[in-house]
Design a protein around this motif. Structure first.
Motif, short mmCIF file in Angstrom:
data_model
loop_
_atom_site.label_atom_id
_atom_site.label_comp_id
_atom_site.label_asym_id
_atom_site.label_seq_id
_atom_site.Cartn_x
_atom_site.Cartn_y
_atom_site.Cartn_z
N GLY A 144 0.48 -28.95 15.10
CA GLY A 144 0.76 -27.79 15.94
C GLY A 144 2.04 -27.89 16.76
N CYS A 145 2.93 -28.86 16.41
CA CYS A 145 4.22 -28.99 17.11
C CYS A 145 5.11 -27.79 16.80
N LEU A 146 6.04 -27.50 17.71
CA LEU A 146 7.00 -26.42 17.49
C LEU A 146 7.73 -26.61 16.16
N LEU B 145 12.35 -30.76 22.30
CA LEU B 145 11.44 -29.61 22.24
C LEU B 145 10.57 -29.58 21.00
N GLY B 146 11.04 -30.22 19.95
CA GLY B 146 10.41 -30.07 18.63
C GLY B 146 8.95 -30.47 18.59
N HIS B 147 8.55 -31.37 19.50
CA HIS B 147 7.18 -31.88 19.42
C HIS B 147 6.32 -31.41 20.58
N ILE B 148 6.74 -30.32 21.22
CA ILE B 148 5.88 -29.66 22.20
C ILE B 148 4.83 -28.89 21.41
N PRO C 116 0.52 -29.78 10.19
CA PRO C 116 0.90 -31.18 10.39
C PRO C 116 2.40 -31.33 10.68
N CYS C 117 2.71 -32.25 11.59
CA CYS C 117 4.11 -32.50 11.94
C CYS C 117 4.49 -33.90 11.50
N ARG C 118 5.78 -34.13 11.24
CA ARG C 118 6.22 -35.46 10.78
C ARG C 118 6.02 -36.52 11.85
N CYS C 119 5.76 -36.09 13.14
CA CYS C 119 5.54 -37.08 14.21
C CYS C 119 4.11 -37.60 14.20
N GLY C 120 3.25 -36.99 13.37
CA GLY C 120 1.86 -37.44 13.31
C GLY C 120 0.90 -36.52 14.04
ZN LIG Z 1 5.67 -33.23 16.10
#
Ligand SMILES: [Zn+2]
Length: 393
Positions: free
Chosen positions: A259-261, A240-243, A252-256
């Motif tokens: 706006g990720c959860l 869910l974390g990267h929805i 910014p999210c650590r996945c790149g």
């Molecule tokens: Zn993410």
């Protein structure tokens, strides 16, 4: 295999018959013959094998209408042991349990997962054997090991797949490494899946559709559907974390992505948000401490995070129609603020049919969800029909 055992008649189907006894209810040979439609002699031979293995034990006598009362038998979960290992980025929790996940001995210590698979798994195996001894049992009683890891895992091979917080673990053969020290089946899954399983098996065994959401440094979920963990095609189900959150902006999210959860509502994100408002917080645990101390800004931030998580969960409710959503992970320890925010949006944004009987609750297993789930995963594996056949001498 020597000549004698090779040609000895081996009643097959003992594993199948054992499934009838797994609910723990005492049954007579006649009960089993009636349910299976098999000959009394066949049943008697299989019961003898199970009794000899210790997996089934005498459970007293049934009531009789006259004559000698017939003996009953039941599953004896204490006959064998499993080792449950729950590894996090900085902690290891281990338990030796029986086949019903009753904890017989447990241990918790700080570790660094970044020390790599050899060091961490060797330590886990050594601690496991020590716990078996502490439980007053022999390592011969150990029949399987369940392991939870803090990253994506290919469940079939037990190998971590590009785990972001586990340097040195990508593709590591966890199963072979542990089997070098503990020669029994080893099952591996990610930490959120085993937490979902632990919460389900121990607290909600009669609920068929359950979603477990871990809200901590990151955010993830385990999906239970028809009573079983659903891992998806590559084991990535429940991530869910990267929805992307509607209106999530450019956080910014650590996945790149942005706006990720996780970039908006994880413990890490909340700690950063508070720090930027002049309230020092470095981790999820700091946020929880602030809320518990009555900090109004922290409480507000946590409730808002709950609403954001709720907006993603409302979509999940429409897709999966769970009857229970369990919120775990250390941010859940911030109390009602997180749950209240989640409930507010889930109930408002989902259709009444889906929420009619939906419960959104905090985890009841506290820190133990992981080991209970690792234990259930390992025990269920060795109690399957094929595994029982292999276990019986
Ligand atoms: Zn993410």
């Amino acid at each position: 295999m020597d000549a004698l055992t090779k040609f000895a008649p081996r009643p097959s189907g003992v594993g199948e018959m054992f499934q009838l006894l797994r609910d723990g209810r005492p049954r007579t040979r006649a009960d089993l013959a009636q349910v299976t439609g098999q000959a009394r002699s066949t049943i008697a031979a299989r019961v003898d094998l199970l009794l000899a293995s210790g997996l089934v034990a005498p459970a007293g006598e049934a009531s009789s209408t006259g004559g000698r009362p017939p003996a009953t038998f039941a599953f004896a979960p204490s006959a064998k042991l499993v080792l449950a290992v729950d590894l996090g980025a900085t902690h290891a929790r281990l338990a030796v349990t029986d086949l019903a996940s009753t904890v017989l001995a447990e241990h918790h210590e700080e570790i660094s997962i970044a020390a790599g698979p050899e060091a961490v798994l060797d330590r886990a195996a050594a601690l496991g054997l020590k716990l078996v001894e502490q439980a007053g049992r022999s390592s011969k009683d150990l029949v399987s090991v369940g392991v939870g890891l803090p990253g994506p895992v290919d469940h079939d091979s037990g190998r971590p797949m590009n785990p972001p917080i586990m340097p040195g673990w990508d593709g590591a053969d966890v199963v072979a490494h542990l089997q070098g020290r503990l020669p029994v089946p080893v099952l591996v899954d990610n930490d959120v899946n085993i937490m979902a399983l632990g919460e389900h098996r121990s607290q909600f065994p009669d609920v068929d559709h359950l979603l477990f959401v871990k809200v901590a440094t990151g955010i993830g979920a385990g999906v239970i559907s028809d009573g079983e963990i659903r891992r998806g095609a590559q084991g990535a189900a429940g991530d869910l974390g990267h929805i992307a959150v509607a209106g999530g902006g450019d956080a910014p999210c650590r996945c790149g992505n942005t706006g990720c959860l996780e970039a908006l509502a994880s413990g890490r994100a909340l700690a950063e948000a508070l720090s930027s408002q002049g309230i020092p917080a470095r981790s999820s645990a700091d946020v929880v401490r602030l809320v518990r101390a009555g900090d109004i800004t922290a409480s507000h931030v946590v409730r808002e995070a709950g609403r954001t998580i709720g907006s993603v969960l409302a979509t999940c409710v429409s897709m999966l129609n769970p009857s229970v959503i369990v919120i775990g992970g250390n941010l859940a320890e911030a109390g009602e603020h997180l749950l209240a925010g989640i409930r507010e949006v889930v109930y408002r944004r989902s259709l009444p049919l889906a929420t009619q009987h939906l419960r959104v609750v905090g985890s009841r297993t506290r820190g133990r969800a992981g080991v209970l789930g690792a234990s259930a995963m390992a025990a269920e594996h060795v109690l399957s029909p094929a595994a029982i056949e292999a276990l019986i001498p």
